[in-house]
Write a protein that holds these residues in place. Structure first.
Motif, PDB file in Angstrom:
ATOM      1  N   GLY A  45      -4.758   8.453   8.718  1.00 48.94           N
ATOM      2  CA  GLY A  45      -4.148   9.137   7.587  1.00 48.94           C
ATOM      3  C   GLY A  45      -4.017   8.262   6.353  1.00 48.94           C
ATOM      4  N   THR A  46      -4.089   8.900   5.203  1.00 52.94           N
ATOM      5  CA  THR A  46      -3.870   8.246   3.913  1.00 52.94           C
ATOM      6  C   THR A  46      -2.822   9.054   3.158  1.00 52.94           C
ATOM      7  N   LYS A  47      -1.704   8.407   2.880  1.00 50.99           N
ATOM      8  CA  LYS A  47      -0.673   9.074   2.095  1.00 50.99           C
ATOM      9  C   LYS A  47      -0.943   8.828   0.621  1.00 50.99           C
ATOM     10  N   LEU A  48      -1.138   9.887  -0.115  1.00 53.16           N
ATOM     11  CA  LEU A  48      -1.398   9.808  -1.546  1.00 53.16           C
ATOM     12  C   LEU A  48      -0.094  10.108  -2.272  1.00 53.16           C
ATOM     13  N   GLU A  49       0.427   9.095  -2.949  1.00 54.49           N
ATOM     14  CA  GLU A  49       1.714   9.249  -3.612  1.00 54.49           C
ATOM     15  C   GLU A  49       1.582   9.090  -5.115  1.00 54.49           C
ATOM     16  N   ILE A  50       2.583   9.590  -5.791  1.00 58.45           N
ATOM     17  CA  ILE A  50       2.610   9.498  -7.248  1.00 58.45           C
ATOM     18  C   ILE A  50       3.001   8.090  -7.665  1.00 58.45           C
ATOM     19  N   LYS A  51       2.191   7.511  -8.555  1.00 56.60           N
ATOM     20  CA  LYS A  51       2.489   6.160  -9.041  1.00 56.60           C
ATOM     21  C   LYS A  51       3.692   6.209  -9.973  1.00 56.60           C
TER      22      LYS A  51
END
Lengths: 117, 107
Positions: B101-107
């Motif tokens: 899994g890759t968690k894509l978060e807001i910078k």
């Protein structure tokens, strides 16, 4: 439209056997190429593929869990059943069933199973 | 068993950015790879199958590429609804396997 829904106990005790049922509509598991898989996801962790049954009643299992898993289907009822023996707290997870053609294109909402005494 | 290495595990980005997620296999799987998006509390949703075929209804900013052992998911212009966790899955052989899994978060 295609829908799948998982059902089963929310709480099981260690060493017990878990039985989960996937009831689906909108497709037939007797159609060539059609498959249903079970996948689980422990809280906060990644997806783990568990088992698959196909239209021809061939069955495939996770290597690490194959001694504990049994998958079966009842085509007339549009159901796929997964049993997992000797449940342990590490088996606490959300369990999903999903239709598989190329990729898992339709999923159930999942059912959380907690293993605790 | 085919082992999968998905990277990065965490990706910080901003709306409008272009991002890529990688999945590497321990052996060749032709193009038998799918990508999924999962939002908190929800079931995963199929984005791409056969490595590069967009699932019906998925926005065209999502694309997949690769074959054999190396695969990539690209989101060309991030939208707010794209911040989620992404998984790759191989269905070339049994047991099927998912990436971590890759968690894509807001910078």
């Amino acid at each position: 439209q295609v829908t799948l829904r998982e059902s089963g106990p929310a709480l099981v005790k260690p060493t017990q056997t878990l039985t989960l049922t996937c009831t689906f509509s909108g497709f037939s598991l007797s159609t060539s190429g059609m498959c249903v898989s079970w996948i689980r996801q422990p809280p906060g962790k990644a997806l783990e593929w568990l088992a698959l049954i196909d239209w021809d009643d061939d069955k495939y299992y996770s290597t690490s869990l194959k001694t504990r898993l049994t998958i079966s289907k009842d085509t007339s009822k549009n159901q796929v059943v997964l049993t997992m023996t000797n449940m342990d707290p590490v088996d606490t997870a959300t369990y999903y069933c999903a239709r598989q053609l190329t990729g898992l294109d339709y999923w159930g909402q999942g059912t959380l199973v907690t293993v605790s005494s | 068993v085919i082992w999968m290495t998905q990277s990065p595990s965490l990706l910080s980005a901003s709306t409008g950015d272009r991002v890529t997620i990688s999945c590497r296999m321990s052996q060749g799987i032709s193009s038998y790879l799918a990508w999924y998006q999962q939002k908190p509390g929800k079931a995963p949703e199929l984005l791409i199958y056969a490595a590069s075929t967009l699932q019906s209804g998925v926005p065209s900013r999502f694309s997949g590429s690769g074959s054999g052992t190396d695969f990539t998911l690209t989101i060309s212009c991030l939208q707010s609804e794209d911040f989620a966790t992404y998984y790759c899955q191989q269905y070339y052989s049994f047991p099927q396997t998912f990436g971590q899994g890759t968690k894509l978060e807001i910078k």
